[in-house]
Write an enzyme that holds these catalytic residues in place. Structure first.
Site: not given
Length: 335
Positions: A202, A221, A223, A277
């Site tokens: 990404k 969030h 991962d 994070h």
């Protein structure tokens, strides 16, 4: 295709002193209020050139349990390979809008691949100050070149070169994390799909924002991946949550930032922790980052490893297909 007005890069050009209301976070999220200012988080830094394997193992295991993130230096990925990856990604985002829209994520797509802005269902209809490009970079059978920019011309070569070097780092991390659970070196990688594991790149593009105290690039969030390996540019923006407080994570040139993802936490039955994070934005400068998410294939069932589950340590997570896990998480459906 999204209308171009919805791209944050275009909104940023029109925003002089204020930002649209949908980018203003609620008070419990605004970085101006919730960041611990004047203190940079020194998350563990691990030197991969260290010849003492046991020391590296202990450092990685400790960091994966207590932090969920760390930075790796002297990792044998040439600085030149990193800077080329960054140069071609930046060049793509500097193309005219119509050239980028060629790679837009199709509206009915079940996959995240493509150029886009919206990613997950955001509560209260809020938006992150970020555009992105997603595409798989490994294994070859999973690659969809329609989402790889043709411009700049060296885009493909730079990505392939970086990924070639990344394999060694991924294999070393999986092996060490496996040994750290008292398992054989290949067990974790096998559980995550072995050579079919997917590397999903990404590129996050965070344009300058007139009110960085009110907006977030990517909201808090963890991962969904097993592991995430990230290189940022030199604009501060990564924050991690530690003891309920938000801190800037120190930028180290050419280091790899490692995040433990949800699948690693699940496979380890909670021994390793995925890191909460988020990313902040900058008033004057554009921040970019290049995470590669190391993920099981979509139909791979992931659960706590049977070897780790005992009577006094029952499974803490449900086993489910990785694709189903992602669908639930992105759509805010309880797992």
């Amino acid at each position: 295709m999204q209308s171009e007005a919805e791209r944050v890069q275009d909104i940023a050009l029109m925003s002089k002193a204020n930002i649209p209301i949908e980018f203003i976070r609620s008070e419990h999220e605004q970085p101006g209020i919730t960041t611990v200012h004047g203190k940079v988080l020194e998350c563990p830094t691990i030197d991969f050139s260290n010849q003492d394997d046991e020391e590296i193992l202990n450092q990685i295991v400790e960091a994966s349990r207590n932090w969920g993130m760390y930075q790796i230096v002297n990792h044998d990925i040439p600085n030149e390979a990193i800077s080329k990856l960054q140069a071609v990604g930046k060049a793509f985002f500097e193309l005219p809008p119509e050239e980028k829209e060629v790679y837009a994520k199709p509206p009915d797509s079940k996959s995240v691949e493509g150029y886009g802005t919206k990613l997950q269902k955001e509560l209260e209809g809020k938006k992150g100050w970020v555009d992105h490009l997603f595409h798989r970079v490994w294994p070859p059978s999973a690659i969809n070149y329609q989402f790889w920019p043709k411009n700049p011309p060296s885009y493909r070569e730079a990505n392939e070169e970086y990924v070639k070097h990344l394999h060694k780092v991924v294999d070393k991390l999986f092996k060490v994390l496996s040994l750290g659970l008292g398992l054989e070196g290949q067990e974790l990688k096998k559980a995550a799909g072995g050579d079919d594991m997917v590397y999903l790149l990404k590129i996050n593009y965070y344009p300058p924002c007139p009110r960085p105290d009110l907006a977030l690039g990517v909201v808090a969030h963890t991962d969904m991946s097993a592991l995430t390996i990230l290189v940022p540019n030199d604009v501060q923006g990564l924050q991690a949550c530690r003891d309920g407080q938000w801190y800037d994570v120190r930028y180290i040139p050419n280091a790899l930032v490692i995040h433990i993802g949800d699948q690693m936490e699940i496979m380890s039955n909670g021994k390793y922790k995925s890191v909460l994070h988020r990313s902040t934005v900058n008033k004057e400068k554009t921040r970019l980052s290049w995470p590669v998410f190391i993920e099981p294939p979509q139909d791979r069932v992931v659960g706590p490893l049977p070897q780790l589950v005992k009577e006094d340590n029952p499974p803490k997570y449900k086993a489910k297909k990785f694709g189903d896990y992602c669908y639930c998480k992105l759509n805010k459906i309880p797992q």
